[in-house]
Every structure is written in structure tokens, then in C-alpha cells.
Design an enzyme around this catalytic site. Structure first.
Site, PDB file in Angstrom:
ATOM      1  N   ASP A 120       1.197   7.714   5.898  1.00  0.00           N
ATOM      2  CA  ASP A 120       0.981   8.460   4.656  1.00  0.00           C
ATOM      3  C   ASP A 120       2.015   7.947   3.652  1.00  0.00           C
ATOM      4  O   ASP A 120       3.221   8.092   3.872  1.00  0.00           O
ATOM      5  CB  ASP A 120       1.189   9.960   4.940  1.00  0.00           C
ATOM      6  N   SER A 171      -4.973   2.280 -13.410  1.00  0.00           N
ATOM      7  CA  SER A 171      -6.271   2.709 -13.943  1.00  0.00           C
ATOM      8  C   SER A 171      -6.169   2.905 -15.446  1.00  0.00           C
ATOM      9  O   SER A 171      -5.106   3.293 -15.959  1.00  0.00           O
ATOM     10  CB  SER A 171      -6.668   4.040 -13.285  1.00  0.00           C
ATOM     11  N   TYR A 222      -3.970  12.583 -12.152  1.00  0.00           N
ATOM     12  CA  TYR A 222      -4.366  11.180 -11.962  1.00  0.00           C
ATOM     13  C   TYR A 222      -3.919  10.337 -13.156  1.00  0.00           C
ATOM     14  O   TYR A 222      -3.328   9.271 -12.988  1.00  0.00           O
ATOM     15  CB  TYR A 222      -5.881  11.092 -11.756  1.00  0.00           C
ATOM     16  N   LYS A 278      -1.016   7.340 -13.079  1.00  0.00           N
ATOM     17  CA  LYS A 278      -1.275   5.924 -13.361  1.00  0.00           C
ATOM     18  C   LYS A 278      -0.434   5.428 -14.540  1.00  0.00           C
ATOM     19  O   LYS A 278      -0.033   4.263 -14.563  1.00  0.00           O
ATOM     20  CB  LYS A 278      -2.775   5.703 -13.599  1.00  0.00           C
TER      21      LYS A 278
HETATM   22  N1  LIG Z   1     -12.834   3.513  -7.845  1.00  0.00           N
HETATM   23  C1  LIG Z   1     -12.512   3.364  -9.118  1.00  0.00           C
HETATM   24  O1  LIG Z   1     -13.393   3.425 -10.015  1.00  0.00           O
HETATM   25  C2  LIG Z   1     -11.090   3.101  -9.515  1.00  0.00           C
HETATM   26  C3  LIG Z   1     -10.826   2.843 -10.869  1.00  0.00           C
HETATM   27  C4  LIG Z   1      -9.517   2.577 -11.268  1.00  0.00           C
HETATM   28  C5  LIG Z   1      -8.512   2.549 -10.321  1.00  0.00           C
HETATM   29  N2  LIG Z   1      -8.796   2.816  -9.012  1.00  0.00           N
HETATM   30  C6  LIG Z   1      -7.680   2.768  -8.068  1.00  0.00           C
HETATM   31  O2  LIG Z   1      -7.997   1.893  -6.996  1.00  0.00           O
HETATM   32  C7  LIG Z   1      -7.278   2.285  -5.828  1.00  0.00           C
HETATM   33  C8  LIG Z   1      -8.219   2.418  -4.638  1.00  0.00           C
HETATM   34  O3  LIG Z   1      -9.160   3.432  -4.931  1.00  0.00           O
HETATM   35  P1  LIG Z   1     -10.618   3.495  -4.292  1.00  0.00           P
HETATM   36  O4  LIG Z   1     -11.533   3.726  -5.408  1.00  0.00           O
HETATM   37  O5  LIG Z   1     -10.820   2.352  -3.368  1.00  0.00           O
HETATM   38  O6  LIG Z   1     -10.474   4.898  -3.518  1.00  0.00           O
HETATM   39  P2  LIG Z   1     -10.917   5.368  -2.032  1.00  0.00           P
HETATM   40  O7  LIG Z   1     -12.194   4.747  -1.638  1.00  0.00           O
HETATM   41  O8  LIG Z   1     -10.790   6.830  -2.064  1.00  0.00           O
HETATM   42  O9  LIG Z   1      -9.773   4.754  -1.114  1.00  0.00           O
HETATM   43  C9  LIG Z   1      -8.452   5.223  -1.195  1.00  0.00           C
HETATM   44  C10 LIG Z   1      -7.661   4.679  -0.036  1.00  0.00           C
HETATM   45  O10 LIG Z   1      -6.315   5.191  -0.138  1.00  0.00           O
HETATM   46  C11 LIG Z   1      -5.984   5.837   1.097  1.00  0.00           C
HETATM   47  N3  LIG Z   1      -5.052   6.924   0.863  1.00  0.00           N
HETATM   48  C12 LIG Z   1      -5.226   8.040   0.112  1.00  0.00           C
HETATM   49  N4  LIG Z   1      -4.143   8.833   0.179  1.00  0.00           N
HETATM   50  C13 LIG Z   1      -3.261   8.209   1.015  1.00  0.00           C
HETATM   51  C14 LIG Z   1      -1.973   8.534   1.502  1.00  0.00           C
HETATM   52  N5  LIG Z   1      -1.352   9.671   1.154  1.00  0.00           N
HETATM   53  N6  LIG Z   1      -1.367   7.656   2.330  1.00  0.00           N
HETATM   54  C15 LIG Z   1      -1.971   6.509   2.697  1.00  0.00           C
HETATM   55  N7  LIG Z   1      -3.200   6.150   2.277  1.00  0.00           N
HETATM   56  C16 LIG Z   1      -3.830   6.999   1.444  1.00  0.00           C
HETATM   57  C17 LIG Z   1      -7.326   6.312   1.656  1.00  0.00           C
HETATM   58  O11 LIG Z   1      -7.298   6.517   3.063  1.00  0.00           O
HETATM   59  P3  LIG Z   1      -6.961   7.927   3.770  1.00  0.00           P
HETATM   60  O12 LIG Z   1      -7.624   8.990   2.961  1.00  0.00           O
HETATM   61  O13 LIG Z   1      -7.498   7.740   5.129  1.00  0.00           O
HETATM   62  O14 LIG Z   1      -5.466   8.029   3.761  1.00  0.00           O
HETATM   63  C18 LIG Z   1      -8.203   5.122   1.314  1.00  0.00           C
HETATM   64  O15 LIG Z   1      -8.038   4.101   2.265  1.00  0.00           O
HETATM   65  C19 LIG Z   1      -6.550   3.578  -6.188  1.00  0.00           C
HETATM   66  O16 LIG Z   1      -5.225   3.289  -6.591  1.00  0.00           O
HETATM   67  C20 LIG Z   1      -7.341   4.075  -7.395  1.00  0.00           C
HETATM   68  O17 LIG Z   1      -6.593   4.931  -8.205  1.00  0.00           O
HETATM   69  C21 LIG Z   1     -10.060   3.095  -8.590  1.00  0.00           C
END
Ligand SMILES: NC(=O)c1ccc[n+]([C@@H]2O[C@H](COP(=O)([O-])OP(=O)(O)OC[C@H]3O[C@@H](n4cnc5c(N)ncnc54)[C@H](OP(=O)(O)O)[C@@H]3O)[C@@H](O)[C@H]2O)c1
Length: 257
Positions: A56, A137, A151, A155
Site C-alpha cells: 500500500d 492528471s 483528486y 494531482k
Molecule cells: N483513467 C484515466 O482516465 C486517468 C486520467 C488521468 C490520470 N490517471 C492516473 O493514472 C493512474 C492510473 O490510473 P488508472 O486509471 O489505471 O486507475 P485504476 O485502473 O483504478 O488502477 C489504479 C491502480 O493503483 C492501485 N492502487 C490504488 N490505491 C493503491 C494503494 N493505496 N497502494 C498501492 N496501489 C494502489 C490499484 O490497485 P489496488 O486497488 O489493488 O491497490 C490499481 O492497480 C493514476 O495515477 C490516475 O490518477 C488516470
């Protein structure tokens, strides 16, 4: 491109983190992935011949262990750290949000990034080479997204951690950048879309629904090629958006497609 390098991708069990881990491994890096869901990271590690570490990022002890286990397993320190793990946090108007959830979101999204940097640097600096990429983001810029206070704030903090650390690290051989991937088809998007409208608010609910319906959610595998190009470059201290990607980096990105 990344032969001889050891990479650690937080949140590497699904979504963008998984895709970044896959592209780094495909191009020669030895890769560790971490997250809380052991089954997800195990699947990714099996797929790429890497290491899975249940951790975590909001817990400093876990982050230090993740850096130490990666070093022990691969026999050399982490030289590429992708601080990708994040949560959406509370989705609600500022006057209704749960303050404990707000704090928790900052612990994951901000402290988690800083913990990673702090724990990884002692392995990177002596070798005079290191790459840190923080996933940020567009929500952290401008006025942020309504009802996404934690959020957006987190960011903005990630952007400033990046800029500030880059100045300190200038000339060390260790670079730190932030990558803004645009809207991406992952569970995080689904989670926001599925938030009840009375919490998300009409504007935010409509915006995320529209990303989905208009086909504006990018494939994580495409998004990951941009991250790989930034990691392969010598840039430092920049906040780089996929939708205005610099031409020289676009050339580099072609290696990863
Ligand atoms: N999707 C979008 O449109 C978007 C846009 C801009 C930026 N982002 C950024 O891209 C990154 C990845 O996001 P995603 O869209 O791929 O989200 P996601 O599918 O929800 O994946 C998030 C990952 O982070 C892990 N995680 C969450 N809390 C955690 C913790 N406390 N400790 C360790 N691992 C943790 C989750 O696994 P567990 O829950 O198993 O821990 C999962 O593997 C993030 O930084 C997000 O803010 C995403």
C-alpha cells in the site's frame, strides 16, 4: 531500450500501470509491479516474467519494503520508478465530502508519490542514472473538476512535487517528470461514471459520461507508449500531456508502438 534497467511500477495490477509495466518489460527492463490486490499483480508479473509485491503506497514501511524487495530480487537497485498508483477519493461537493476520505486520498496520491521518490533515490543517485515518472492528471490544473476536490488537489501536488524535486536533482543523472495521460479506459473512469449523480454533480457526471459515449477513452496500451518515451528521454522537471506531446518525444515513442 531498457536492457539492464530495473523498473518498479506502483498500481501495476491493472489499467495504465499494467500497460506501462508491459511496455517496459517488452523493451528489456526487469519489472516489479505493486498494488494492494495480490491476484492482479501476480497475473501481470506472470505475464511479463517480473516480480509482484503486495504493498500500500500510503504506508511508508510498505514502500521501503517494495524498493528493498525489488533490489534483492533483481540484484540491483530500482532505476526506473513509475509512481502510478492513485485513487479517485471522495466524489462530492466540498460541503458534503467525507473529510477522512479526503485525507486518505491525499495519503495515497501525494504521500505515496513522495514516499516512492524518497525510498528510491538512495539507490539511484550513486549510479548517476535514474528515471522517476509520476502519473498526473489534467484535473490538477486550471480550476480542477467539480466534486473531485481531493483528486484535483492531489494531482496539483504531484505536479509541484515533480517540478520541485527536478530542480534539486538537476545534474545528478536522475530525472523526474510527470505524465498526464488524458482520459483512459480503466476502472477509475468506470468508478467515477458509476457514482450517483447527487454525489458527482450534474456537470461532472455529464462530462465523464460524455468521455465514454463519445469514444474519448484511450486504450491503456497506447497511453503506455507515451510514458515509455518520456522514461527513455533525458527530459527533466516537465509536466507532459499526451494530447500535446512534444515532437521529439513522439519520434522516440515510435520505438514503443
Ligand atoms: N483513467 C484515466 O482516465 C486517468 C486520467 C488521468 C490520470 N490517471 C492516473 O493514472 C493512474 C492510473 O490510473 P488508472 O486509471 O489505471 O486507475 P485504476 O485502473 O483504478 O488502477 C489504479 C491502480 O493503483 C492501485 N492502487 C490504488 N490505491 C493503491 C494503494 N493505496 N497502494 C498501492 N496501489 C494502489 C490499484 O490497485 P489496488 O486497488 O489493488 O491497490 C490499481 O492497480 C493514476 O495515477 C490516475 O490518477 C488516470
Amino acid at each position: 531500450m531498457f536492457e539492464g534497467r530495473v523498473a518498479l511500477v506502483t498500481g501495476g495490477g491493472r489499467g495504465i500501470g499494467k500497460a506501462i509495466a508491459q511496455v517496459l518489460a517488452k523493451h528489456g527492463a526487469k519489472v516489479a509491479v505493486s498494488a494492494r490486490s495480490t491476484n492482479e499483480i501476480n497475473r501481470v508479473a506472470d505475464d511479463i516474467g517480473g516480480l509482484a509485491i503486495t504493498a500500500d503506497v500510503s504506508n511508508y514501511g510498505d514502500v521501503q519494503r517494495m524498493i528493498d524487495e525489488t533490489r534483492k530480487h533483481f540484484g540491483q537497485p530500482v532505476d526506473i520508478l513509475v509512481n502510478n498508483a492513485a485513487i479517485v477519493g471522495p466524489v462530492n461537493s466540498v460541503n458534503f465530502l467525507d473529510i477522512a476520505e479526503w485525507v486518505k486520498a491525499l495519503q495515497v496520491n501525494v504521500n505515496g508519490v513522495m514516499y516512492g521518490i524518497y525510498a528510491a533515490l538512495p539507490g539511484m543517485v550513486p549510479s548517476e542514472w535514474g528515471r522517476i515518472l509520476n502519473i498526473t492528471s489534467g484535473a490538477g490544473r486550471g480550476t480542477g473538476i467539480p466534486h473531485l476536490n481531493a483528486y484535483s488537489v492531489s494531482k496539483a501536488a504531484v505536479d509541484m512535487i515533480t517540478r520541485n524535486a527536478a530542480v534539486d536533482l538537476d545534474g545528478s543523472g536522475v530525472t523526474i517528470n510527470a505524465y498526464s495521460p488524458g482520459t483512459v479506459d480503466t476502472e477509475m473512469q468506470t468508478e467515477i461514471r458509476e457514482t450517483p449523480i447527487e454525489q458527482a454533480g450534474g456537470e461532472t457526471a455529464a462530462m465523464f459520461q460524455n468521455f465514454y459515449e463519445s469514444g474519448n477513452l484511450a486504450d491503456p496500451r497506447l497511453v503506455a507508449t507515451y510514458a515509455a518515451a518520456i522514461i527513455a528521454s533525458d527530459r527533466n522537471g516537465e509536466i507532459i500531456d499526451r494530447r500535446s506531446f512534444p515532437a521529439d518525444l513522439e519520434k522516440l515513442r515510435q520505438h514503443f508502438t
